[in-house]
Structure formats: structure tokens, C-alpha cells
Scaffold this motif. Structure first.
Motif, PDB file in Angstrom:
ATOM      1  N   TRP A   1     -35.903 -44.394 -50.955  1.00 59.19           N
ATOM      2  CA  TRP A   1     -35.026 -43.288 -50.544  1.00 59.19           C
ATOM      3  C   TRP A   1     -34.756 -43.346 -49.051  1.00 59.19           C
ATOM      4  N   ARG A   2     -33.537 -43.056 -48.683  1.00 60.25           N
ATOM      5  CA  ARG A   2     -33.148 -42.993 -47.269  1.00 60.25           C
ATOM      6  C   ARG A   2     -32.460 -41.652 -46.992  1.00 60.25           C
ATOM      7  N   PRO A   3     -32.589 -41.116 -45.801  1.00 62.77           N
ATOM      8  CA  PRO A   3     -31.917 -39.847 -45.473  1.00 62.77           C
ATOM      9  C   PRO A   3     -30.405 -39.956 -45.602  1.00 62.77           C
ATOM     10  N   GLU A   4     -29.803 -38.872 -46.029  1.00 59.52           N
ATOM     11  CA  GLU A   4     -28.350 -38.770 -46.115  1.00 59.52           C
ATOM     12  C   GLU A   4     -27.793 -38.372 -44.747  1.00 59.52           C
ATOM     13  N   PRO A   5     -26.471 -38.415 -44.562  1.00 60.45           N
ATOM     14  CA  PRO A   5     -25.899 -37.951 -43.281  1.00 60.45           C
ATOM     15  C   PRO A   5     -26.314 -36.507 -42.991  1.00 60.45           C
ATOM     16  N   ARG A   6     -26.646 -36.243 -41.758  1.00 63.18           N
ATOM     17  CA  ARG A   6     -27.089 -34.907 -41.363  1.00 63.18           C
ATOM     18  C   ARG A   6     -25.902 -33.948 -41.331  1.00 63.18           C
ATOM     19  N   ARG A   7     -26.155 -32.699 -41.708  1.00 66.43           N
ATOM     20  CA  ARG A   7     -25.092 -31.705 -41.811  1.00 66.43           C
ATOM     21  C   ARG A   7     -25.381 -30.512 -40.906  1.00 66.43           C
ATOM     22  N   PHE A   8     -24.333 -29.772 -40.566  1.00 62.03           N
ATOM     23  CA  PHE A   8     -24.430 -28.500 -39.844  1.00 62.03           C
ATOM     24  C   PHE A   8     -25.104 -28.654 -38.492  1.00 62.03           C
ATOM     25  N   LEU A   9     -24.802 -29.734 -37.790  1.00 60.83           N
ATOM     26  CA  LEU A   9     -25.393 -29.947 -36.476  1.00 60.83           C
ATOM     27  C   LEU A   9     -24.628 -29.161 -35.415  1.00 60.83           C
ATOM     28  N   THR A  10     -25.345 -28.691 -34.404  1.00 53.73           N
ATOM     29  CA  THR A  10     -24.754 -28.006 -33.264  1.00 53.73           C
ATOM     30  C   THR A  10     -25.179 -28.719 -31.993  1.00 53.73           C
ATOM     31  N   ALA A  11     -24.677 -28.256 -30.859  1.00 53.31           N
ATOM     32  CA  ALA A  11     -25.036 -28.879 -29.584  1.00 53.31           C
ATOM     33  C   ALA A  11     -26.536 -28.844 -29.357  1.00 53.31           C
ATOM     34  N   ALA A  12     -27.204 -27.776 -29.809  1.00 52.23           N
ATOM     35  CA  ALA A  12     -28.651 -27.663 -29.612  1.00 52.23           C
ATOM     36  C   ALA A  12     -29.405 -28.750 -30.370  1.00 52.23           C
ATOM     37  N   ASP A  13     -28.813 -29.274 -31.444  1.00 55.23           N
ATOM     38  CA  ASP A  13     -29.493 -30.277 -32.240  1.00 55.23           C
ATOM     39  C   ASP A  13     -29.578 -31.623 -31.535  1.00 55.23           C
ATOM     40  N   LEU A  14     -28.842 -31.797 -30.437  1.00 54.08           N
ATOM     41  CA  LEU A  14     -28.930 -33.041 -29.686  1.00 54.08           C
ATOM     42  C   LEU A  14     -30.319 -33.252 -29.115  1.00 54.08           C
TER      43      LEU A  14
END
Length: 361
Positions: free
Chosen positions: A310-323
Motif C-alpha cells: 500500500w502507498r499513500p494517495e494524493p493528499r487532500r484539503f491542504l492549506t498554507a499551514a500544512d507546508l
């Protein structure tokens, strides 16, 4: 016999039999609490109220004074409607002036400007407020994904709105700032989330690239003819997840049970779930800030359940803080997904504006 009003007006008190010195003395002694210029509430009511309750009181007082000129909105409307926000100081009262020119912010008010249709309005204790659907939409445009999903999930769970009503609000307001991100977040809302913690936990799963789980699934226990309900079910990876807020074990208590009994019962339940061949991952409030560690635990659980590739899927709902959050970590050492690239793909443009407010606030 007339009841004493909840909110008191200085001019009316002075026009009666209360002298200026007496009124100022009541305020200094704490018998009256000043909400804003010329407006008071009984000190004992204020003292026994929580931060959330105090914000609700200020919103009711201000909304009553504004009448039909403006509408309590955004997170203030969410509190009036009974939606469940994450903890934290509520801040200023949010007010929307429909079709009005810019208004100045004050100590008490966070002003907004925007078009409101008839179906966007409701009354809460006689105060004009945005409807549940419009409120969730406004929170989605102006607040964090965490607060948005918590509000949207609770609005659906409490039957204050429907998915169709949320879609209708979005369709009526396609071009306003934040509508794109709001559309994506509100489509992710789910009435089956039973708490703020579960809502934020599900959001973190999406932000980490985990599969979308089923919520509140009944698992048939081996050889017992009974079932166990779990918060999150990753059926394709034969793994379940429980979000453990501290209050959860309190809800599990049966008459005559101690907290220790409830914890023991929950551990036995977990063993029975594992007997079905599933893996179990528990997530706490503290874990929500430990993205890399949580992702590694899920990857390890998926591998034990028979999904080592299993591999992670594309990340969703990211905001500037997630950087500032760690990059995705593959359980088998695959290359992490660059956070900046994922953020750029999902970013929604926002255009801040300055507003003003009139004499009443």
C-alpha cells in the motif's frame, strides 16, 4: 409581573431610578458586566458562563439590537445554531451586512459583506441569523478545514441541514472568494461522524493520503453472533480505527461501572475485533499533530493485514499551514510526495477585504 430582561441598557436604567454613580458601582462590583458601550448583563450570568456561552450571549445581544439591518453569521451563527466547533476562543461576533458598503471592525464585531437570499436566513431566539447551510458555507470560506468539517458534520448529524441544501448554497454563490475550497470540504462532510474529534481525525486521514474509510461500521465478531461498531473501517486494508477522546470512555459507562471497567471492556472488545483478522489503530487528540507517526502506524497495520504494498494517495484539503507538516512517509520506503506540489494543486484563491461597522456596535 414583568421578568427582568437578560440584557440591560444604560440609557433605560438611567431614565428609571438608577443613578449614574450606582450604575458605575454595580459594574465595578461585578453585579453588572459590560458587554459593550451602554449594554450590560447580570454579573452572575456572565461569571458562570463558558467562553462559548459568553460568545453566544454577546451574539444574541448584538443581533437583537441590529434587528433586520444585519445578520449574525459565520462562526457566531454556528454557536447560535448549536453546531459543535472545536475548542478555542470564539473571538469577535461575526455579522454580515447584506448588500451594504464596507463597515469598520470594532472591539466586539468582525464584519462581513455579502448577498444573502431569503433561504439563507433563519431566526434563533428572535435574532436574525444565517441558516445552517449558509453558516457552514461561510465557515468553510473563512475558517480552517478543521472548524469547517466539524461544523458541517454536526449540522448534518443534528438534521439542521441536508447535503442537498449545502449544494444549493454553493450553486447560488459560485464566484465568491473561498467557494472552491468550500465546495470540496462540504462534499466531504458526513452525518455519521459522532464528534468533533472524529471529524478532525477523518480530515487528517485525507490530508495524510489514507484511503477514505466507512464510518460507524458494524463488525461481526467471530463465533459470537454479535457485532462491534467501529469509528472508521478501512475494508480494503482489513483495518479499523477508533478515535479516543477522553470523554469517550465516559459515554461507554454502564450503570454501576467504573472508568476502569469501561477501559477493560473496551480492551476485550478490541481483542474480539482482532480475532476477525482485522488490525486496529487507535488515534488520540495528541496524535492529530503527529502526521508522520500516524501514517507509519497505518502503513504497518495495513502490511500486517496483508497489504504490504500500500502507498499513500494524493493528499487532500491542504492549506498554507500544512507546508510545515512532515512529508508523507511510505511504509515501504517509497519516495515521499512533495507537500508544496500537493498544496499547489488544491489551493483555493482568497481575497481578503476590509469592512466597517456602524454606531450600534
Amino acid at each position: 409581573m414583568d421578568e427582568t430582561p437578560l440584557f440591560l441598557d444604560r440609557a433605560k436604567l438611567l431614565a428609571g431610578d438608577v443613578a449614574v454613580a450606582r450604575l458605575d458601582g454595580l459594574q465595578r462590583s461585578g453585579e453588572l458586566h459590560r458587554l459593550r458601550r451602554g449594554r450590560y448583563i447580570a454579573g452572575e450570568v456572565w461569571a458562570r458562563s463558558t467562553e462559548q456561552e459568553r460568545h453566544r450571549l454577546r451574539a444574541l445581544e448584538l443581533g437583537g439590537e441590529l434587528g433586520g439591518r444585519a445578520v449574525i453569521s459565520h462562526e457566531s451563527a454556528a454557536l447560535l445554531l448549536g453546531l459543535e466547533p472545536p475548542s478555542g476562543p470564539p473571538g469577535k461576533v461575526h455579522v454580515t451586512w447584506p448588500g451594504s458598503p464596507g463597515r469598520r471592525a470594532t472591539t466586539n464585531v468582525h464584519p462581513h459583506r455579502g448577498r444573502l437570499d431569503r433561504q439563507d436566513l433563519t431566526l434563533v431566539e428572535g435574532v436574525l441569523t444565517t441558516s445552517a447551510a449558509r453558516t457552514v458555507f461561510d465557515v468553510a470560506r473563512s475558517s480552517t478545514p478543521e472548524r469547517t468539517l466539524a461544523a458541517a458534520d454536526s449540522a448534518l448529524r443534528l438534521n439542521l441541514t441536508t447535503a442537498a441544501q449545502l449544494r444549493a448554497v454553493i450553486e447560488r454563490n459560485p464566484g465568491i472568494p473561498g467557494a472552491f475550497l468550500a465546495c470540496r470540504l462540504l462534499a466531504f462532510a458526513d452525518a455519521r461522524a459522532e464528534s468533533v474529534g472524529e471529524s478532525i481525525c477523518r480530515l487528517r486521514m485525507a490530508q495524510l493520503g489514507l484511503p477514505i474509510p466507512e464510518l460507524q461500521t458494524e463488525i461481526r465478531l467471530a463465533g459470537q453472533g454479535t457485532t462491534a461498531r467501529v469509528d472508521f473501517d478501512f475494508a480494503g486494508q482489513r483495518t479499523v480505527c477508533e478515535f479516543d477522546g477522553r470523554v469517550k470512555y465516559g459515554r461507554l459507562l454502564q450503570p454501576g461501572q467504573s472508568p476502569g471497567d469501561a477501559v477493560f471492556h473496551e480492551k476485550v472488545r478490541e481483542d474480539r475485533i482482532r480475532d476477525t483478522g482485522r488490525q486496529m489503530v487507535r488515534v488520540t487528540w495528541a496524535d492529530l499533530a503527529r502526521g508522520a507517526a500516524v501514517l507509519q502506524r497505518f502503513g504497518a497495520a495495513f502490511a500486517r493485514a496483508g497489504c504490504p504494498d500500500w502507498r499513500p494517495e494524493p493528499r487532500r484539503f491542504l492549506t498554507a499551514a500544512d507546508l510545515s507538516l512532515p512529508q508523507q512517509i511510505s511504509p515501504r520506503g517509497a519516495s515521499p510526495q512533495p507537500v508544496a506540489a500537493a498544496h499547489a494543486a488544491h489551493r483555493s484563491p482568497r481575497s481578503p477585504s476590509r469592512m466597517t461597522t456602524d454606531q450600534v456596535v
